[in-house]
Motif scaffolding. Structure first.
Motif: not given
Length: 106
Positions: A50-58, A26-30, A94-100
């Motif tokens: 919104p959506g960033v927590g789910e990206v961190i989880l996956t 989780l730390s590395v993903a964050d 994941e990129q689609f969410v993070l690129n926002r």
């Protein structure tokens, strides 16, 4: 709210994974998400957008599934098992969410 190790364990359906591995993943993903978005993944109240927590989880799930992050192939007779290299970048979704939220140069 940032994902917890209990949420990650439930998401992975993996009771045998150590707590230390889950926390580290989780730390590395964050950190990866923070670097990709250049800090813009948090709002003014320091909460995840919104959506960033789910990206961190996956991302954390992929990291925890193969902590060594190396490709391994095991074979016994005609049966073989291949474990992929682990995290090799964000998926397209994941990129689609993070690129926002990603800060971009001009």
């Amino acid at each position: 709210m940032k994902p917890t190790s209990d949420e990650l364990r439930e998401f992975m359906d993996a009771e045998q994974v150590e707590e230390k591995t889950l926390q580290h993943s989780l730390s590395v993903a964050d950190g990866l998400v923070d670097a990709y978005c250049r800090g813009n993944h948090l709002d003014r109240a320091e909460k995840l957008r919104p959506g960033v927590g789910e990206v961190i989880l996956t991302v954390a799930a992929r990291l925890a599934a193969n902590p060594g992050q190396v490709q391994v192939r095991e074979q016994v007779g005609p049966v073989s098992m291949l474990v992929g290299e682990g995290f090799s970048g964000f998926t397209l979704t994941e990129q689609f969410v993070l690129n926002r939220y990603r800060k971009r140069g001009l």
